[in-house]
Design a protein around this motif. Structure first.
Motif, short mmCIF file in Angstrom:
data_model
loop_
_atom_site.label_atom_id
_atom_site.label_comp_id
_atom_site.label_asym_id
_atom_site.label_seq_id
_atom_site.Cartn_x
_atom_site.Cartn_y
_atom_site.Cartn_z
N ASP A 312 37.80 39.25 39.89
CA ASP A 312 36.64 39.38 40.80
C ASP A 312 36.44 38.09 41.59
O ASP A 312 36.19 38.12 42.80
CB ASP A 312 35.36 39.68 40.01
CG ASP A 312 35.39 41.07 39.37
OD1 ASP A 312 36.26 41.88 39.76
OD2 ASP A 312 34.54 41.34 38.49
N ALA A 313 36.57 36.95 40.89
CA ALA A 313 36.39 35.66 41.56
C ALA A 313 37.46 35.45 42.62
O ALA A 313 37.16 35.02 43.74
CB ALA A 313 36.43 34.53 40.52
N ALA A 314 38.71 35.80 42.28
CA ALA A 314 39.81 35.64 43.24
C ALA A 314 39.57 36.50 44.47
O ALA A 314 39.79 36.05 45.61
CB ALA A 314 41.14 35.99 42.58
N ALA A 315 39.09 37.74 44.24
CA ALA A 315 38.83 38.66 45.36
C ALA A 315 37.74 38.11 46.26
O ALA A 315 37.72 38.36 47.47
CB ALA A 315 38.45 40.04 44.82
N ALA A 316 36.82 37.32 45.67
CA ALA A 316 35.74 36.73 46.46
C ALA A 316 36.18 35.42 47.10
O ALA A 316 35.37 34.70 47.69
CB ALA A 316 34.52 36.51 45.57
N GLY A 317 37.47 35.07 46.95
CA GLY A 317 38.00 33.87 47.61
C GLY A 317 37.89 32.59 46.79
O GLY A 317 38.10 31.49 47.32
N ASP A 318 37.59 32.72 45.49
CA ASP A 318 37.42 31.53 44.65
C ASP A 318 38.77 30.84 44.43
O ASP A 318 39.73 31.45 43.95
CB ASP A 318 36.82 31.95 43.31
CG ASP A 318 36.50 30.77 42.43
OD1 ASP A 318 35.39 30.22 42.56
OD2 ASP A 318 37.37 30.39 41.63
N ARG A 319 38.83 29.53 44.77
CA ARG A 319 40.12 28.83 44.73
C ARG A 319 40.64 28.65 43.31
O ARG A 319 41.81 28.89 43.02
CB ARG A 319 39.93 27.46 45.40
CG ARG A 319 41.21 26.91 45.91
CD ARG A 319 41.00 25.67 46.75
NE ARG A 319 41.92 24.65 46.24
CZ ARG A 319 41.72 23.36 46.34
NH1 ARG A 319 40.62 22.90 46.91
NH2 ARG A 319 42.62 22.52 45.87
N GLN A 356 45.06 45.12 36.56
CA GLN A 356 43.96 45.63 37.40
C GLN A 356 43.26 44.51 38.17
O GLN A 356 42.27 44.76 38.85
CB GLN A 356 42.90 46.34 36.54
CG GLN A 356 43.44 47.29 35.47
CD GLN A 356 43.91 48.61 36.04
OE1 GLN A 356 43.29 49.16 36.94
NE2 GLN A 356 45.02 49.12 35.54
N ILE A 357 43.72 43.24 38.01
CA ILE A 357 42.93 42.14 38.60
C ILE A 357 43.29 41.82 40.04
O ILE A 357 42.80 40.85 40.59
CB ILE A 357 42.98 40.85 37.74
CG1 ILE A 357 44.39 40.24 37.73
CG2 ILE A 357 42.51 41.13 36.33
CD1 ILE A 357 44.42 38.88 37.03
N GLY A 358 44.11 42.61 40.67
CA GLY A 358 44.32 42.40 42.11
C GLY A 358 45.72 41.99 42.45
O GLY A 358 46.58 41.84 41.58
N HIS A 359 45.97 41.81 43.75
CA HIS A 359 47.34 41.65 44.23
C HIS A 359 47.88 40.23 44.18
O HIS A 359 49.08 40.03 44.32
CB HIS A 359 47.47 42.27 45.63
CG HIS A 359 47.91 43.70 45.50
ND1 HIS A 359 49.23 44.07 45.59
CD2 HIS A 359 47.22 44.81 45.18
CE1 HIS A 359 49.33 45.37 45.36
NE2 HIS A 359 48.12 45.84 45.12
#
Ligand SMILES: [Zn+2]
Length: 409
Positions: A312-319, A356-359
């Motif tokens: 979720d953090a990565a999807a929100a752009g968290d470095r 499931q945590i994104g690409h």
């Protein structure tokens, strides 16, 4: 086949042990849908006369049924043969660490009824499997049928399985299951059923092979990333088990000889370095060090962090979150490069909860694999997320049941 009762009598499970050519006929119909006798003889490279004789016996035994007419090749329209829809049911059971998923299917592998519920695998196996049997009973009740209609059960478990006897050997998540006779227990509840047991990642690989992105592929790997990391190996369209059932336990390949101690007792194994708990632990450290506002806020809100929070953090752009995921992806991709060089698969499919945590995870695994593996082994290689996602396990359980419905005693 021991004998050939008339098609109208109920199917006797003792007649379902098929000869190799009979099993090949079942497999061809399962893979292609209804086929005529001429189609079957072409598929199997056997004379039409031999196929006609064998098919006659199988129709007599209630295994195959004529289901309609196919296209004419000039003369009379040929009858199409399918697996007898009244043969009974098969059951797929996907046991996870904290849940169980059960599905009732027909002999073509189509799911008819399904149920999932939370369950704790750390308890006693007889209690756990008693609940599984009750769930199967509930699904049968929905169809208005009895336990004797279950012809085969395929069970996936999150631990190492000695495949032939279907027992767990030193399972870290479920120690009370060590050596427990899963097959005998379920057979006592479903007397007509043949039962097969395999580990969770082999089950998922089988599901992907039969009904997912691996359909039609002969050689591929299925990597499950969750609490641990495992690999299912499909070779010539079949799950490869190795001598004892331990093939594919890649989570304990060393990526850092000075790394943290794994539950297997060795240092720096891939799964202790890169799987879900490692991602969560690195996220907590970064949050506590003030390096991620997103993760710090999530930690304050929930008191803990999971790999999904990092996604979720990565999807929100968290470095920081993106760096954590890339770090895991690099380690997994490094090991995968070795596996690809060694095995030269057509594809690698990645599943399990952490997928499931994104690409970002997929792209970093892909990058690391392609950078390190040889040109020839990666020329046609596809690396993708599983198409079946969380359903890979229960679908694979059904196909394990189908594979063994006619072949094991
Ligand atoms: Zn280990």
């Amino acid at each position: 086949m021991a004998n050939s009762p008339a098609a109208s009598t109920p199917v006797d499970a003792s007649t379902l042990l098929l000869e190799p050519l009979e099993a090949a006929i079942v497999a061809a119909i399962r893979g292609n849908g209804p086929l005529s006798r001429t189609d079957l003889s072409a598929h199997l490279d056997y004379s039409r006369a031999s196929v006609t004789g064998i098919v006659g016996r199988m129709v007599g035994a209630g295994i195959l049924a004529e289901v309609g007419e196919g296209k004419s090749a000039g003369g009379r329209r040929p009858f199409l043969l399918d697996i007898n829809p009244d043969l009974g049911y098969v059951v797929g059971v996907d046991i996870g660490a904290t849940s169980v998923d059960v599905a009732l299917a027909d002999f073509r592998g189509r799911i008819l009824e399904r149920i999932a519920q939370p369950a704790d695998v750390r308890g006693r196996p007889d209690e756990f499997l008693g609940c599984v049997a009750d769930l199967i009973g509930d699904l049968l009740a929905r169809r208005g049928t009895a336990s004797t209609a279950v012809m085969a059960v395929g069970v996936g478990v999150p631990g190492p399985v000695e495949f032939a006897p279907g027992v767990l050997i030193a399972p870290p998540l479920m120690p009370l299951w060590e050596g427990f006779p899963i097959k005998d227990f379920l057979r006592a509840r479903f007397p007509m059923a043949r039962v097969a047991v395999d580990n969770d990642v082999n089950i998922m690989a089988r599901g992907e092979c039969q009904a997912g992105a691996g359909k039609g592929l002969e050689n591929f790997l299925f990597i499950k990333i969750g609490t641990g990391i495992g690999c299912g190996i499909i070779t010539n369209g079949q799950v490869y088990h190795g001598a004892d059932g331990a093939a594919g336990d890649v989570g304990h390949i060393c990526v850092d000889y000075n790394g943290p101690v794994c539950h297997c007792g060795n240092q720096g194994c891939l799964e202790i370095m890169a799987a879900g708990p490692a991602i969560a632990a690195r996220a907590r450290a970064r949050a506590e060090a003030g390096e991620s506002d997103f993760l710090a806020a999530r930690l304050a809100e929930r008191g803990m962090l999971s790999a999904v929070d990092v996604g979720d953090a990565a999807a929100a752009g968290d470095r920081a979150a993106n760096e954590i995921i890339r770090q895991s992806g690099r380690m997994i991709g490094g090991v995968l490069a070795t596996l690809v060089n060694f095995y030269n698969p057509e594809a690698v499919f990645i599943g399990g909860g952490v997928s499931q945590i994104g690409h970002v995870l997929l792209s970093s695994i892909r990058q690391a694999t392609l950078r390190r593996a040889t040109a020839l082994s990666t020329r046609r290689l596809r690396i993708e997320y599983s198409r079946l996602g969380e359903d890979a396990g229960v679908i694979g359980g059904i196909w394990l049941a189908l594979e063994n419905a006619f072949t094991i005693k």
